[in-house]
Design a protein around this motif. Structure first.
Motif, PDB file in Angstrom:
ATOM      1  N   ALA A  87      -3.359 -15.749 -68.750  1.00 40.08           N
ATOM      2  CA  ALA A  87      -4.803 -15.478 -68.892  1.00 40.08           C
ATOM      3  C   ALA A  87      -5.176 -14.904 -70.241  1.00 40.08           C
ATOM      4  CB  ALA A  87      -5.298 -14.559 -67.761  1.00 40.08           C
ATOM      5  N   PHE A  89      -7.104 -15.162 -73.744  1.00 43.44           N
ATOM      6  CA  PHE A  89      -8.338 -15.864 -74.062  1.00 43.44           C
ATOM      7  C   PHE A  89      -8.025 -16.952 -75.086  1.00 43.44           C
ATOM      8  CE2 PHE A  89      -9.737 -11.372 -73.224  1.00 43.44           C
ATOM      9  CZ  PHE A  89     -10.014 -11.614 -71.890  1.00 43.44           C
ATOM     10  N   PRO A  90      -8.202 -18.227 -74.720  1.00 46.76           N
ATOM     11  CA  PRO A  90      -7.743 -19.315 -75.590  1.00 46.76           C
ATOM     12  C   PRO A  90      -8.480 -19.373 -76.925  1.00 46.76           C
ATOM     13  CG  PRO A  90      -8.387 -20.140 -73.420  1.00 46.76           C
ATOM     14  CD  PRO A  90      -8.840 -18.717 -73.497  1.00 46.76           C
ATOM     15  N   ASN A  91      -9.703 -18.835 -76.961  1.00 49.44           N
ATOM     16  CA  ASN A  91     -10.497 -18.922 -78.189  1.00 49.44           C
ATOM     17  C   ASN A  91     -10.174 -17.806 -79.184  1.00 49.44           C
ATOM     18  OD1 ASN A  91     -11.683 -17.251 -76.107  1.00 49.44           O
ATOM     19  ND2 ASN A  91     -13.372 -16.909 -77.497  1.00 49.44           N
ATOM     20  N   MET A  92      -9.312 -16.871 -78.801  1.00 45.13           N
ATOM     21  CA  MET A  92      -9.010 -15.756 -79.705  1.00 45.13           C
ATOM     22  C   MET A  92      -7.540 -15.794 -80.102  1.00 45.13           C
ATOM     23  SD  MET A  92     -10.824 -12.667 -77.669  1.00 45.13           S
ATOM     24  CE  MET A  92     -12.322 -12.970 -76.740  1.00 45.13           C
ATOM     25  N   PHE A 100      -9.315  -6.946 -77.592  1.00 44.24           N
ATOM     26  CA  PHE A 100     -10.505  -7.186 -76.752  1.00 44.24           C
ATOM     27  C   PHE A 100     -10.959  -5.934 -75.992  1.00 44.24           C
ATOM     28  CE2 PHE A 100     -12.765  -8.648 -72.960  1.00 44.24           C
ATOM     29  CZ  PHE A 100     -13.654  -9.550 -73.513  1.00 44.24           C
ATOM     30  N   PHE A 134      -2.610 -18.490 -82.284  1.00 46.09           N
ATOM     31  CA  PHE A 134      -3.394 -18.688 -81.064  1.00 46.09           C
ATOM     32  C   PHE A 134      -2.450 -18.851 -79.875  1.00 46.09           C
ATOM     33  CE2 PHE A 134      -6.711 -19.377 -84.089  1.00 46.09           C
ATOM     34  CZ  PHE A 134      -7.848 -18.936 -83.412  1.00 46.09           C
ATOM     35  N   PHE A 136      -2.038 -21.024 -77.657  1.00 48.28           N
ATOM     36  CA  PHE A 136      -1.394 -22.329 -77.431  1.00 48.28           C
ATOM     37  C   PHE A 136      -0.237 -22.571 -78.396  1.00 48.28           C
ATOM     38  CE2 PHE A 136      -4.228 -23.318 -80.861  1.00 48.28           C
ATOM     39  CZ  PHE A 136      -3.601 -24.340 -81.558  1.00 48.28           C
ATOM     40  N   GLU A 137      -0.127 -21.741 -79.438  1.00 50.08           N
ATOM     41  CA  GLU A 137       0.977 -21.917 -80.392  1.00 50.08           C
ATOM     42  C   GLU A 137       2.215 -21.112 -80.000  1.00 50.08           C
ATOM     43  OE1 GLU A 137      -1.269 -22.516 -84.604  1.00 50.08           O
ATOM     44  OE2 GLU A 137      -1.475 -20.556 -83.718  1.00 50.08           O
TER      45      GLU A 137
ATOM     46  N   ASP B 158      -9.411 -21.853 -66.840  1.00 51.60           N
ATOM     47  CA  ASP B 158      -9.205 -21.131 -65.586  1.00 51.60           C
ATOM     48  C   ASP B 158     -10.266 -20.030 -65.506  1.00 51.60           C
ATOM     49  OD1 ASP B 158      -8.376 -19.679 -63.434  1.00 51.60           O
ATOM     50  OD2 ASP B 158      -6.268 -19.599 -64.023  1.00 51.60           O
ATOM     51  N   LEU B 162      -9.599 -15.917 -66.215  1.00 49.77           N
ATOM     52  CA  LEU B 162     -10.132 -15.406 -67.479  1.00 49.77           C
ATOM     53  C   LEU B 162     -11.203 -14.353 -67.218  1.00 49.77           C
ATOM     54  CD1 LEU B 162     -10.372 -18.565 -69.779  1.00 49.77           C
ATOM     55  CD2 LEU B 162      -8.696 -16.739 -69.827  1.00 49.77           C
ATOM     56  N   VAL B 180     -16.137 -14.784 -73.697  1.00 47.06           N
ATOM     57  CA  VAL B 180     -14.962 -15.470 -73.178  1.00 47.06           C
ATOM     58  C   VAL B 180     -15.305 -16.880 -72.685  1.00 47.06           C
ATOM     59  CG1 VAL B 180     -13.124 -15.419 -71.460  1.00 47.06           C
ATOM     60  CG2 VAL B 180     -13.854 -13.301 -72.561  1.00 47.06           C
ATOM     61  N   PRO B 183     -17.444 -19.414 -75.632  1.00 43.90           N
ATOM     62  CA  PRO B 183     -16.660 -19.971 -76.740  1.00 43.90           C
ATOM     63  C   PRO B 183     -15.626 -21.001 -76.287  1.00 43.90           C
ATOM     64  CG  PRO B 183     -16.703 -17.576 -76.855  1.00 43.90           C
ATOM     65  CD  PRO B 183     -17.294 -17.953 -75.537  1.00 43.90           C
ATOM     66  N   ASN B 184     -15.182 -20.909 -75.046  1.00 42.15           N
ATOM     67  CA  ASN B 184     -14.150 -21.828 -74.587  1.00 42.15           C
ATOM     68  C   ASN B 184     -14.700 -23.148 -74.062  1.00 42.15           C
ATOM     69  OD1 ASN B 184     -11.551 -20.582 -75.035  1.00 42.15           O
ATOM     70  ND2 ASN B 184     -12.320 -18.970 -73.707  1.00 42.15           N
ATOM     71  N   PRO B 256     -12.212 -24.086 -80.663  1.00 41.15           N
ATOM     72  CA  PRO B 256     -10.977 -23.395 -80.287  1.00 41.15           C
ATOM     73  C   PRO B 256     -10.119 -24.290 -79.412  1.00 41.15           C
ATOM     74  CG  PRO B 256     -12.875 -22.517 -79.118  1.00 41.15           C
ATOM     75  CD  PRO B 256     -13.407 -23.403 -80.179  1.00 41.15           C
ATOM     76  N   LYS B 257      -8.840 -24.242 -79.654  1.00 43.40           N
ATOM     77  CA  LYS B 257      -7.955 -25.101 -78.884  1.00 43.40           C
ATOM     78  C   LYS B 257      -7.530 -24.363 -77.628  1.00 43.40           C
ATOM     79  CE  LYS B 257      -6.643 -27.558 -82.929  1.00 43.40           C
ATOM     80  NZ  LYS B 257      -7.519 -26.760 -83.782  1.00 43.40           N
ATOM     81  N   GLN B 259      -5.521 -25.935 -75.291  1.00 41.14           N
ATOM     82  CA  GLN B 259      -4.287 -26.462 -74.735  1.00 41.14           C
ATOM     83  C   GLN B 259      -3.224 -26.607 -75.799  1.00 41.14           C
ATOM     84  OE1 GLN B 259      -5.831 -29.852 -72.744  1.00 41.14           O
ATOM     85  NE2 GLN B 259      -6.596 -28.478 -71.176  1.00 41.14           N
ATOM     86  N   ARG B 260      -2.009 -26.587 -75.344  1.00 39.85           N
ATOM     87  CA  ARG B 260      -0.885 -26.826 -76.199  1.00 39.85           C
ATOM     88  C   ARG B 260      -0.915 -28.269 -76.673  1.00 39.85           C
ATOM     89  NH1 ARG B 260       4.706 -24.628 -75.600  1.00 39.85           N
ATOM     90  NH2 ARG B 260       4.231 -22.693 -74.590  1.00 39.85           N
ATOM     91  N   ILE B 261      -0.590 -28.499 -77.932  1.00 41.30           N
ATOM     92  CA  ILE B 261      -0.561 -29.877 -78.433  1.00 41.30           C
ATOM     93  C   ILE B 261       0.846 -30.432 -78.238  1.00 41.30           C
ATOM     94  CG2 ILE B 261      -1.113 -31.360 -80.358  1.00 41.30           C
ATOM     95  CD1 ILE B 261      -2.577 -28.933 -81.584  1.00 41.30           C
TER      96      ILE B 261
END
Lengths: 357, 261
Positions: A87, A89-92, A100, A134, A136-137, B158, B162, B180, B183-184, B256-257, B259-261
């Protein structure tokens, strides 16, 4: 004397007609690491979510330092939480994720940066390298460590961990749980850890709450839970257990018979009568091959299965209708007995558990 | 194998002819205002006309206002339906589809009856009131696209976990939505926004009956009175629409990403 921090009184939670928590009474001390252990659907996560404030108790109270927190919203409870699904935050990026809670609390930017750096160092992901990455990395293990740093950054008064290791690989799971425990000891934050993995619970907890079908079955140290299980459920859920179906031969001298082999047990339940059936249980490691240390119970059987587990060899010995698993250390100089080989096994009558169903 | 490949090319060619043929014809016609040779006179006429600039600017402004109002209504609504009342989703989806079923002409007559000069809320009495009414009408018109776009965006994250993670860190609902959730789902929100803009820019019925000097009304006027300029206008609208689509793609790349690429 340890100081009480969190107290749960008569906690009940009902979803529709389904009661998932049936009157839990628990008391946790400041700085303790507590595990809620049980199979899925036993109510452990529901208790955690009620402590976090995501679920409202049907009845009962949750007291932190003597004050009822049940009327408070989750964002007023000053609690840190780590979720199974990370969980983040994907955008941060990592630094913003950790910052946060501090930002919400209104901490000035300069202090915030210092605290984020401190937290990222604590979890071994220094801000210089990882701060701008990020989620996802990063790998699952790294993401979960960031989630831990994020939960701990605002200095919560307790930390809730909702199966945080379940989504990770076996190796990372073991190393991360040790890391979590070390950080928790360092900070002294009261921690409640939900898991269905008994090995995990045994290895890192100060005390374990074992739950089944909404009931608290036992609340004790890992040593007691494993060695002195309070109920049959605890004994079977935590660790491996042998169960032998015995018959009482003579209640007055406590002699019992398993597949025709008669021996004495240390104790019988009250009201036991001759010829009554009885379940005897024991841990595999309580049983020895041969009779090395003068054990008082000796049984004869033959080997029906040999599993090589590395440092330990687990043997299954057939006694007739019953069979018994036992562990012996892997001794490089004595190879394990072969299949169908007749063997003698022994144990102390004091290691036999006679459990209420 | 070979014949299958051949047939796919044949179908592709038919598709190209069907879509590009009329478009090329329109372009060719829009360039033929002079008797001899091609010229861009039709385009200069259109672009230099002050009415074009005024009406286009007006429609753009109303469109952006409709997007903002639409987002303020739709994002929290879709969020709460997903989080707290998933059983309401079929009902909400049906309601958001209504503007597609009810023709704009019916809607606008309804609005005029409800908000005319002798009603309790006489929006049509003033210019600003009528502009507000038109904006709200466009919000309703774009609702099916906006709701679906936002809901699709919410599906990719999710929402519950989140929300809980932000909540336990001290955030309240407006903060969670703004910092939160929004932006997503920005890519989805943008596609909803551009679809709204595309609808609003060319809309005629409502603007005309509310007597607004909108771009759609202007296009209709030009179409009724000129020969070559309407073709030029059609090409310009195409370019604007394509630019909007391109902008969605471009912005998606910077989003903003999750998901994993």
């Amino acid at each position: 004397m340890a100081e009480e921090f969190l107290r749960i009184e008569n906690l009940v939670k009902t979803f529709g007609t389904n009661t998932v928590v049936k009157g839990a009474n628990l008391s946790f001390n400041r700085g303790e690491f507590i595990s809620l252990l049980g199979p899925s659907g036993c109510g452990k996560t529901t208790i955690l979510r009620m402590i976090a404030g995501f679920e409202r108790p049907t009845s009962g109270t949750i007291l932190v330092e003597g004050k009822d927190i049940t009327p408070l919203q989750p964002n007023q409870r000053k609690v840190g939480m780590v979720f199974q699904a990370y969980a983040l935050f994907p955008n941060m990026n990592v630094a913003d994720n950790v910052a946060f809670g501090l930002k919400i609390a209104g901490m000035p930017a300069e202090q915030r940066r210092a605290r984020v750096e401190e937290m990222l160092n604590l979890i071994g992901l220094p801000a210089a390298t990882y701060g701008s990455r990020f989620p996802f990395e990063m790998s699952g293990g790294q993401q979960q460590r960031v989630a831990l740093a994020r939960a701990l950054a605002p200095k919560p008064r307790m930390l809730l961990l909702d199966e945080p290791l379940s989504a990770l690989d076996a190796k990372i799971r073991v190393s991360l749980r040790q890391e979590i425990r070390a950080i928790q000891r360092d900070l002294g934050v009261t921690t409640i850890f939900v898991t269905h993995d008994q090995e995990e619970a045994l290895s890192i907890s100060d005390r374990i709450v074992v739950m089944s079908a909404g009931n608290v079955e036992q609340f004790d140290t890992p040593f007691q839970v494993y060695n002195k299980p309070a109920t049959k459920f605890v004994a079977t859920f935590v660790g491996t257990l042998n169960t032998l179906h015995a018959t009482i031969v003579n209640a007055s001298d406590r002699s019992v018979s398993v597949d025709g082999q008669v021996f004495r047990v240390a104790d019988l339940p009250g009201g036991a009568t001759n010829n009554a059936p009885l379940s005897l249980t024991m841990r595999p490691e309580a049983v020895s091959l041969g009779k090395p240390n003068g054990q008082d119970v000796v049984l004869n059987g033959k080997v029906s299965e040999v599993s090589f587990l590395g440092s330990v060899i687990r043997l299954k010995v057939d006694l007739g209708n019953n069979s018994l698993s036992l562990d012996t250390f892997n001794d490089t100089h004595t190879p394990p007995p072969g299949l169908d080989q007749p063997v003698q096994v022994s144990l102390n009558s004091s290691d036999i558990l006679i459990l209420p169903n | 194998m070979k014949s299958a490949k051949l047939w796919s090319w044949v179908i592709f060619a038919i598709g190209v002819l069907y879509f590009l043929g009329p478009l090329l014809a329109t372009v060719q016609f829009s360039l033929s205002i002079r008797r001899t040779g091609y010229s861009l006179d039709a385009y200069t006429n259109v672009l230099q006309s002050p009415v074009f600039q005024q009406t286009f600017l007006y429609s753009l402004t109303v469109g952006i206002a409709a997007i903002i109002v639409g987002l303020v209504i739709v994002v929290p609504a879709a969020y709460f339906v997903r989080l707290r009342a998933p059983q309401l989703r079929p009902i909400i989806e049906f309601v958001t589809l209504l503007p597609l079923i009810i023709p704009p002409i019916i809607l606008v007559f309804g609005y005029i009856r409800l908000y005319n000069s002798s009603s309790i809320l006489p929006l049509t009495n003033t210019d600003i009131g009528t502009n507000i009414l038109l904006t709200l009408a466009y919000v309703a018109l774009a609702l099916p696209y906006m709701y679906r776009a936002v809901d699709t965006g919410l599906r990719t994250i999710d929402v519950q976990t989140l929300t809980e993670a932000a909540n336990i860190l001290g955030a309240n609902t407006p903060t969670i939505l703004l910092r939160v959730i929004f932006p997503n789902i920005i890519v989805a929100v943008l596609s909803g926004a551009f679809l709204t803009l595309a609808i609003v820019i060319g809309e005629f019925t409502m603007a005309s009956l509310l007597n607004r000097q909108a771009f759609g009304v202007y296009m209709q006027n030009v179409g009724a009175n000129r020969a070559f300029e309407p073709a030029a206008l059609a090409v310009i609208s195409f370019v604007i629409t394509w630019a909007a689509m391109g902008a969605i793609q471009l912005l998606a790349r910077f989003a903003p990403k999750t998901q994993r690429i």
